[in-house]
Design a protein around this motif. Structure first.
Motif, mmCIF file in Angstrom:
data_model
loop_
_atom_site.group_PDB
_atom_site.id
_atom_site.type_symbol
_atom_site.label_atom_id
_atom_site.label_comp_id
_atom_site.label_asym_id
_atom_site.label_seq_id
_atom_site.Cartn_x
_atom_site.Cartn_y
_atom_site.Cartn_z
ATOM 1 N N ASP A 68 0.822 -1.213 0.000
ATOM 2 C CA ASP A 68 0.000 0.000 0.000
ATOM 3 C C ASP A 68 0.860 1.269 0.000
ATOM 4 N N VAL A 69 1.909 1.279 0.827
ATOM 5 C CA VAL A 69 2.744 2.478 0.941
ATOM 6 C C VAL A 69 3.595 2.676 -0.320
ATOM 7 N N VAL A 70 4.169 1.592 -0.828
ATOM 8 C CA VAL A 70 4.985 1.731 -2.039
ATOM 9 C C VAL A 70 4.115 2.136 -3.226
ATOM 10 N N SER A 71 2.866 1.703 -3.222
ATOM 11 C CA SER A 71 1.944 2.113 -4.293
ATOM 12 C C SER A 71 1.773 3.627 -4.312
ATOM 13 N N GLN A 72 1.750 4.236 -3.137
ATOM 14 C CA GLN A 72 1.660 5.698 -3.076
ATOM 15 C C GLN A 72 2.898 6.336 -3.711
ATOM 16 N N ALA A 73 4.060 5.754 -3.422
ATOM 17 C CA ALA A 73 5.297 6.291 -3.999
ATOM 18 C C ALA A 73 5.303 6.146 -5.514
ATOM 19 N N ILE A 74 4.814 5.005 -6.005
ATOM 20 C CA ILE A 74 4.781 4.776 -7.453
ATOM 21 C C ILE A 74 3.837 5.752 -8.133
ATOM 22 N N MET A 75 2.726 6.057 -7.502
ATOM 23 C CA MET A 75 1.796 7.029 -8.079
ATOM 24 C C MET A 75 2.453 8.401 -8.204
ATOM 25 N N LEU A 76 3.323 8.731 -7.253
ATOM 26 C CA LEU A 76 3.995 10.029 -7.275
ATOM 27 C C LEU A 76 5.172 10.045 -8.243
ATOM 28 N N GLU A 77 6.029 9.017 -8.147
ATOM 29 C CA GLU A 77 7.240 8.967 -8.971
ATOM 30 C C GLU A 77 7.581 7.511 -9.281
ATOM 31 N N PRO A 78 7.037 6.966 -10.352
ATOM 32 C CA PRO A 78 7.350 5.570 -10.677
ATOM 33 C C PRO A 78 8.792 5.416 -11.147
ATOM 34 N N ASN A 79 9.454 4.374 -10.652
ATOM 35 C CA ASN A 79 10.777 4.034 -11.181
ATOM 36 C C ASN A 79 11.032 2.550 -10.954
ATOM 37 N N GLU A 80 12.137 2.056 -11.515
ATOM 38 C CA GLU A 80 12.423 0.622 -11.477
ATOM 39 C C GLU A 80 12.627 0.084 -10.062
ATOM 40 N N ILE A 81 13.182 0.904 -9.168
ATOM 41 C CA ILE A 81 13.431 0.456 -7.791
ATOM 42 C C ILE A 81 12.111 0.253 -7.060
ATOM 43 N N ARG A 82 11.184 1.172 -7.264
ATOM 44 C CA ARG A 82 9.897 1.077 -6.563
ATOM 45 C C ARG A 82 9.047 -0.061 -7.098
ATOM 46 N N PHE A 83 9.154 -0.355 -8.400
ATOM 47 C CA PHE A 83 8.418 -1.492 -8.934
ATOM 48 C C PHE A 83 8.950 -2.802 -8.343
ATOM 49 N N ALA A 84 10.267 -2.909 -8.216
ATOM 50 C CA ALA A 84 10.844 -4.115 -7.589
ATOM 51 C C ALA A 84 10.445 -4.200 -6.122
ATOM 52 N N ASN A 85 10.474 -3.057 -5.437
ATOM 53 C CA ASN A 85 10.100 -2.996 -4.022
ATOM 54 C C ASN A 85 8.682 -3.523 -3.822
ATOM 55 N N ARG A 86 7.757 -3.016 -4.615
ATOM 56 C CA ARG A 86 6.371 -3.476 -4.490
ATOM 57 C C ARG A 86 6.224 -4.909 -4.985
ATOM 58 N N GLY A 87 6.982 -5.264 -6.027
ATOM 59 C CA GLY A 87 6.909 -6.617 -6.568
ATOM 60 C C GLY A 87 7.242 -7.677 -5.536
ATOM 61 N N TYR A 88 8.270 -7.423 -4.725
ATOM 62 C CA TYR A 88 8.608 -8.378 -3.669
ATOM 63 C C TYR A 88 7.479 -8.472 -2.637
ATOM 64 N N GLY A 89 6.820 -7.349 -2.379
ATOM 65 C CA GLY A 89 5.679 -7.375 -1.472
ATOM 66 C C GLY A 89 4.554 -8.233 -2.019
ATOM 67 N N TYR A 90 4.295 -8.104 -3.324
ATOM 68 C CA TYR A 90 3.267 -8.942 -3.945
ATOM 69 C C TYR A 90 3.660 -10.417 -3.896
ATOM 70 N N LEU A 91 4.948 -10.714 -4.105
ATOM 71 C CA LEU A 91 5.402 -12.102 -4.006
ATOM 72 C C LEU A 91 5.130 -12.664 -2.618
ATOM 73 N N ALA A 92 5.428 -11.857 -1.598
ATOM 74 C CA ALA A 92 5.206 -12.302 -0.218
ATOM 75 C C ALA A 92 3.730 -12.579 0.042
ATOM 76 N N LEU A 93 2.859 -11.859 -0.649
ATOM 77 C CA LEU A 93 1.414 -12.059 -0.504
ATOM 78 C C LEU A 93 0.892 -13.182 -1.393
ATOM 79 N N GLY A 94 1.749 -13.716 -2.266
ATOM 80 C CA GLY A 94 1.324 -14.760 -3.184
ATOM 81 C C GLY A 94 0.572 -14.249 -4.391
ATOM 82 N N ASN A 95 0.654 -12.937 -4.656
ATOM 83 C CA ASN A 95 -0.026 -12.342 -5.807
ATOM 84 C C ASN A 95 0.970 -12.297 -6.972
ATOM 85 N N TYR A 96 1.115 -13.433 -7.659
ATOM 86 C CA TYR A 96 2.166 -13.569 -8.661
ATOM 87 C C TYR A 96 1.896 -12.754 -9.923
#
Length: 232
Positions: A68-96
């Motif tokens: 949820d928090v990284v999604s806010q950052a991506i809405m403001l300034e998307p970049n490759e680091i933030r997509f990976a950051n959120r991606g790992y969170g989705y992996l942890a949730l099982g949302n492949y």
């Protein structure tokens, strides 16, 4: 209680960011959370602080908050680091599927930021697309061959494909490079744990010989006619 944000901020946003980075490097997650919370009270739209806070929630095992928090950052300034950051969170949730979408978005932003290939590999592995997963992690290793995490990921994928020898070699390589590297999230499991499970699955203990009583009262061992030749 909500922070009093009237008047002038006590510190410039750069101070909160540098302090949070220092705490992150020391893996002092409680302190990172405290610093970013204070900073965001004054600078609620700072994508860097949001990213650091989301990363910290992931390291603390609070995966939905992280996303949820990284999604806010991506809405403001998307970049490759933030997509990976959120991606790992989705992996942890099982949302492949969401993790795969973030990995592809991150790669499109910057194909040399290799963490997104690891996210992509793990997402594809979770979806049962192991040959594609191997291709993704192979690209990460091509660019960064000395990454303990990427060898760990490769070992996971090879294990899922039943390739015991190569999976074992990949996990051992990870441990050789850095047995104590920081995991992507608490539930990820260490390379040592993965290797132990792999060895158990690939080298099961031989079945114990079980004594069986015959209908005639003889005590025999299954598969062995020990009564043969005995005097009656």
């Amino acid at each position: 209680m909500a922070a009093d944000t009237s008047g002038t901020p006590p510190q410039d946003v750069s101070v909160y960011i540098s302090d949070a980075i220092a705490a992150t490097e020391g893996q002092d997650w409680s302190n990172v959370l405290l610093i970013t919370t204070r900073g965001l009270a004054w600078y609620p739209d700072n994508a860097y602080l949001l990213s650091l806070q989301g990363y910290t929630y992931r390291k603390m095992g609070q995966y939905q908050k992280s996303v949820d928090v990284v999604s806010q950052a991506i809405m403001l300034e998307p970049n490759e680091i933030r997509f990976a950051n959120r991606g790992y969170g989705y992996l942890a949730l099982g949302n492949y599927s969401a993790a795969l979408a973030d990995a592809d978005a991150g790669i499109s932003h910057n194909a040399t930021y290799t963490a997104n290939y690891a996210v992509k590999a793990l997402a594809l592995n979770g979806m049962g697309r192991n040959s594609e997963a191997i291709s993704a992690i192979s690209e990460a290793l091509r660019q960064v061959p000395g990454s303990a995490h990427y060898w760990h990921v490769k070992g996971i994928i090879l294990s899922a494909g039943g390739n015991c020898d190569e999976a074992s070699a990949a996990l051992e390589k990870s441990l050789e490079i850095d047995p104590d590297y920081v995991l992507a999230y608490p539930g990820f499991g260490t390379a040592s744990e993965k290797l132990a499970a792999l060895n158990l699955a690939c080298n099961p203990a031989p079945a114990a010989t079980t004594p069986v009583k015959s209908p005639l009262g003889w005590i025999v061992v299954a598969g062995a006619a020990i009564a043969a030749g005995m005097k009656r």
